[in-house]
Enzyme design. Sequence first.
Site, PDB file in Angstrom:
ATOM      1  N   ARG A  52       9.539  -7.272  -4.630  1.00  0.00           N
ATOM      2  CA  ARG A  52       9.181  -6.611  -6.205  1.00  0.00           C
ATOM      3  C   ARG A  52       9.582  -5.370  -6.369  1.00  0.00           C
ATOM      4  NH1 ARG A  52       4.909 -11.288  -7.399  1.00  0.00           N
ATOM      5  NH2 ARG A  52       6.507 -12.912  -7.978  1.00  0.00           N
TER       6      ARG A  52
ATOM      7  N   ASP B 217      -0.089  -9.639  -9.018  1.00  0.00           N
ATOM      8  CA  ASP B 217       1.035 -10.601  -9.786  1.00  0.00           C
ATOM      9  C   ASP B 217       1.518 -10.079 -11.074  1.00  0.00           C
ATOM     10  OD1 ASP B 217       0.943 -12.185  -7.414  1.00  0.00           O
ATOM     11  OD2 ASP B 217      -0.215 -13.706  -8.408  1.00  0.00           O
TER      12      ASP B 217
END
Length: 456
Positions: free
Chosen positions: A368, A337
Amino acid sequence: MPPRMRRWIVRPATRPLRGAFRVPGDKSISHRALILASLAEGTSVLRGLSPGEDVARTRAIMASLGVAIGDVDERTAQVVGTGLGGLRAPPEATLDCGNAGTSMRLIAGVLAAQGFDTILTGDASLCRRPMGRITRPLRARGALIEGTIDPVRRDETAPLVIRGLTGGKRLFASEQSLSVASAQVKSCLLLSGLFADGETSVREPTLSRDHTERMLLAMGAPLRTMGPVSQMDPSGWDGVLAPLDIEVPGDPSAAAFWVVAAHVVEGSRVQIRGVGINPTRTGFLEALRDQGGGAGVVPKGEVGGEPVGDLHVGVGGTGTLRRSAHVAGELTARCIDEIPALVAAAAVSPGESRFEDLAELRVKESDRVASLAAMLGAFGIEHRVSSDGMTVVGGRPRGGAVIATHGDHRIAMAAAVLALGAAGETTIEDTACVDTSDPDFVTILRGLGGEIEVSG
Ligand code: S3P
């Protein structure tokens, strides 16, 4: 302007960041605390819960299943657990997890073992994320759960339709070897295992965040852990989870952005108090330390089975990135993360930084890898991407960049910290998503001396 069109304008820092502060309570631990306290026998007190929208979804869903959850103060909840057998069918069968993958994957494990029907759904981003990784092993243990087949991704996605087990049926034993390290999948299986007749055994390729295991152990569940293997055998167990009385540590994933910000703005000194320093979450500090920077960590003991410490950046040689980053393998899993924050750091580090084993990053709140590549492109930072990797050539982010967040909170925050080191003002579009994890972000940035304007 609809609420989702909130926009930030971030100005380059004109002076070092300074301050001592706390970040919001850990999101992962908050979800688990609300779910497990709901299943406990007795009243739990949960202090310092994450104020984000994701955790609010978990709380609302547990409340709709008949759990009495009240506020003691702004960030403290009191949860009257129903015991393992006490959840009730919700007034509306469809339960909305919003943007929260953790809510969906963990709560699915609980609902798969109940005697009533439910449907778990979420926003457009969550309904694109892979769910076969939980539906398949749950079905293998007798759950009646079906996702929606996504022909493009060749996977099941939400909404997840869950049929209640009737006629006294229970879930049975499960032995799973996961192909990717995933705390959500592991936790889903362990939570379903609380209601199962036989043993639950989960093996991960490397250990992912282990908050569920720590909390289950603290509550008296019949669990054993050996590195990346966890086994829960309910035979002979009385089925009682003891209530919790905990202070949720500060979220290291929120802290990561401030640690990186203090590296982006030369001469900064920041102290972040009471942050969770569970080693399954602190890979980002190791990655930054390998670059010659990082944070000093002052341990402050344990709360609720979780280690906590203060992070100091800008003292004892921390705070300056002298080398490029290389993040791969097991380290990637321990900072999955924090990759957006680390990519922002790499953008202002000397040399070419390499990030490998990023396949999981493509199935987060946004793809991402693609969102970060677009962010770097807008800042004029040279980079290359592959299916599961990214190379970033450090430089000076140009001024005037306009960044799209793709509705992804961590892209918005990564762009904001990088913008502090840009050659001019940066516009970040669609930033309301930050409220899913860190509604305190703008206040903290201003408190450190950063200039950020919010509109919409
Ligand atoms: C989480 C696990 C991770 C992480 C997510 C939170 C959790 O996801 O990326 O933000 O709380 O269990 P995966 O389990 O998909 O790796």
